[in-house]
Design a protein around this motif. Structure first.
Motif, PDB file in Angstrom:
ATOM      1  N   ARG A  46       4.027  -3.960  -2.731  1.00  0.00           N
ATOM      2  CA  ARG A  46       3.359  -2.709  -3.109  1.00  0.00           C
ATOM      3  C   ARG A  46       4.053  -1.494  -2.486  1.00  0.00           C
ATOM      4  O   ARG A  46       4.099  -0.428  -3.096  1.00  0.00           O
ATOM      5  N   HIS A  48       7.086  -1.152  -2.251  1.00  0.00           N
ATOM      6  CA  HIS A  48       8.216  -0.910  -3.145  1.00  0.00           C
ATOM      7  C   HIS A  48       7.776  -0.748  -4.609  1.00  0.00           C
ATOM      8  O   HIS A  48       8.612  -0.829  -5.509  1.00  0.00           O
ATOM      9  N   ASP A  49       6.477  -0.540  -4.825  1.00  0.00           N
ATOM     10  CA  ASP A  49       5.920  -0.318  -6.165  1.00  0.00           C
ATOM     11  C   ASP A  49       6.164  -1.474  -7.134  1.00  0.00           C
ATOM     12  O   ASP A  49       6.347  -1.259  -8.335  1.00  0.00           O
TER      13      ASP A  49
END
Length: 169
Positions: A46, A48-49
């Protein structure tokens, strides 16, 4: 992590699946090293999306490890993505076979003693798959930590962000 068996294959599979836009389904264990390991990976992805979710099985209803009915339910609800195990999966041959049939890319990260027959995952990283591994007795969170270090290439940054989870696990 470079000397761990299967580590580069696990990194390659995860990176490929992420490039393809696959959601990462993290399947943890319900004990402390499984929960903290799954959380470590979830928070890193998350950060790092990377679209990701976590599943921690109910000990009484689902038992230990992967189970086919839940894999089928998750595939129907979320679609097949990357199934990344944390602290389990090394002995779940049938469940990994089913996950692959459903279209999952499967990466097993586990620290338990491997059986003679390994699951047909795209990659398996487990320190006990090699007699030369300098860290054969790490808990599941330790394997997750090494996997995240291999993905990020910076153990210090991982420790700065998640030392509390790693120490707890």
């Amino acid at each position: 992590p470079d000397c761990w068996p299967g580590m580069q294959e696990a990194v390659d599979a995860l990176e490929q699946g992420i490039r393809e836009g696959r959601n990462v389904l993290i399947w943890g264990d319900y004990d402390v090293d499984g929960i903290t390991g799954a959380t470590l990976i979830l928070q890193t992805l998350r950060f790092h999306d990377v679209p990701s979710t976590v599943h921690l099985p109910d000990r009484r209803k689902e038992g230990y490890g992967l189970n086919i009915p839940e894999i089928e339910r998750l595939a129907a609800e979320e679609g097949p993505g990357i199934l990344l195990t944390v602290d389990c999966g090394i002995s779940d041959v049938k469940a990994v076979e089913r996950a692959r049939e459903l279209g999952f890319m499967v990466v097993v990260s586990d620290h338990h003693m491997p059986p003679e027959e390994l699951p047909p995952a795209h990659a398996i990283t487990n320190p006990r798959l090699s007699e030369d591994n300098p860290c054969p007795h790490l808990a599941g969170v330790g394997v997750a930590f090494k996997l995240i270090c291999a993905l990020e290439g910076d153990a210090d940054a991982v420790l700065d962000r998640y030392a509390d989870l790693i120490a707890l696990g």
